[in-house]
Write an enzyme that holds these catalytic residues in place. Structure first.
Site, PDB file in Angstrom:
ATOM      1  N   GLY A  42      86.457  62.372  53.835  1.00  0.00           N
ATOM      2  CA  GLY A  42      86.599  62.117  52.445  1.00  0.00           C
ATOM      3  C   GLY A  42      85.573  61.071  52.234  1.00  0.00           C
ATOM      4  O   GLY A  42      84.810  61.055  51.399  1.00  0.00           O
ATOM      5  N   HIS A  43      85.666  59.956  53.028  1.00  0.00           N
ATOM      6  CA  HIS A  43      84.849  59.022  52.945  1.00  0.00           C
ATOM      7  C   HIS A  43      83.287  59.046  53.237  1.00  0.00           C
ATOM      8  O   HIS A  43      82.399  59.070  52.659  1.00  0.00           O
ATOM      9  CB  HIS A  43      85.177  57.875  54.065  1.00  0.00           C
ATOM     10  CG  HIS A  43      86.400  57.244  53.636  1.00  0.00           C
ATOM     11  ND1 HIS A  43      87.535  57.198  54.625  1.00  0.00           N
ATOM     12  CD2 HIS A  43      86.963  56.462  52.641  1.00  0.00           C
ATOM     13  CE1 HIS A  43      88.480  56.766  54.138  1.00  0.00           C
ATOM     14  NE2 HIS A  43      88.305  55.935  52.864  1.00  0.00           N
TER      15      HIS A  43
END
Ligand code: PAF
Length: 306
Positions: free
Chosen positions: A58-59
């Site tokens: 996600g990051h």
């Protein structure tokens, strides 16, 4: 013997850094601000990704989005104590710094700011932000003071890294809304870009806290996205009553195993005010505890206008 870069000016080092795609880890505020400004002085835009570390896909997708939109990317890794409640997981929050730095380097970040708590907060720090009702409902009702802590540290980081745009995941939808609000209300000169939630192949929204789930809980956790997607399909098919949508989601989650529902709410996507009836855009947000782990998720809904 002269050091290798003995007589080299700072701008030459900056140029060398960007040509060789070297990443700089910075722990001091003044140096970090100067690093961002020196890119901008050379006409390069800077995208910012704020994190508490324990980086996952996600990051990395936020960093990838920032790289698409901006010339250089700055990442921050700081586990912010002021957004954790007294009974929350501040001390046991995962901190795999070396691996995080490796991931940032591979993802093409130019700067990674990794301050310690003493650098970020004076022991007698007194000024904080208070975001009012938008931070007091949904998760805010269960985590008093959390969004004031988030707003305060995000505002500080925006001052330390005066970037052109900052990229946040829609997974933390209330956080994204609070940040949009402080930027608007305090006239902070930065563009906020909301990025889609990144999910595991089985639908579970990616989160640094997923590592806390046991194997059985991990399986059970897929009921959250399953319930949200089924509800979205029901809305697309014409369901407009928020309470029946909420009931349907609750049933799917509780059928999957023992869980404690903090909230499931249909809200206005901008104000986060609760909606009883769907027309146009809406967001369904939920927070559910499975075992000792609190998970959040949300999806956007589009119902036909009445
Ligand atoms: O989303 C997070 O990881 C944090 O809340 C943030 C935005 C980095 C502030 O500490």
């Amino acid at each position: 013997m002269e050091p290798l870069l003995g007589n080299t000016s700072e701008s030459t080092i900056d140029n060398l850094q960007s040509t060789m795609n070297l990443m700089r880890q910075i722990t001091e505020i003044a140096e970090c601000r100067e690093a961002v400004r020196s890119f901008q002085r050379r006409g390069q835009s800077v995208g910012l990704v704020l994190t508490m570390g324990a980086l996952h896909a996600g990051h990395l997708s936020l960093i990838a989005d920032a790289r698409k939109r901006c010339d250089e990317v700055a990442v921050t890794i700081f586990v912010n104590p002021t957004q954790f409640g007294p009974k929350e997981d501040f001390s046991k929050y995962p901190r795999p710094l070396e691996n995080d730095l490796k991931l940032c380097r591979e993802a093409g970040a130019a700067i990674v700011f990794t301050p310690d708590v003493g650098t970020m907060y004076a022991t007698d720090a007194a000024a904080t932000l208070h975001v009012g009702v938008i931070g007091e409902r949904l998760c805010g009702a269960y985590r008093p003071g959390h969004f004031d802590g988030v707003a305060t540290v995000v505002c500080k980081l925006f001052n330390i890294l005066p970037a052109d745009a900052a990229f946040f995941g829609e997974k933390d939808y209330q956080q994204l809304t609070v940040i949009r609000r402080i930027v608007r209300d305090l006239n902070i000169p930065i563009e906020i870009v909301g990025c889609p939630t990144i999910r595991e192949p089985d639908g579970l929204a990616m989160s640094s806290r997923n590592v806390y789930l046991s194997e059985t809980e991990r399986l059970q956790a897929t009921s959250l996205s399953r319930a949200l997607f089924a509800a979205r399909a029901a809305v697309a098919a014409g369901e407009k009553d928020a309470s029946s949508i909420v009931d349907q989601i609750r049933r799917t989650i509780l059928d999957a195993g023992p869980a404690s529902v903090d909230y499931i709410e249909v809200v206005d996507p901008d104000s986060l005010a609760s909606l009883n009836w769907m027309h146009g855009r809406a967001r369904i947000c939920l927070a559910v505890r499975i075992g000792a782990t609190r998970l959040i998720d949300n999806v956007e809904f589009q119902s036909q206008e009445d």
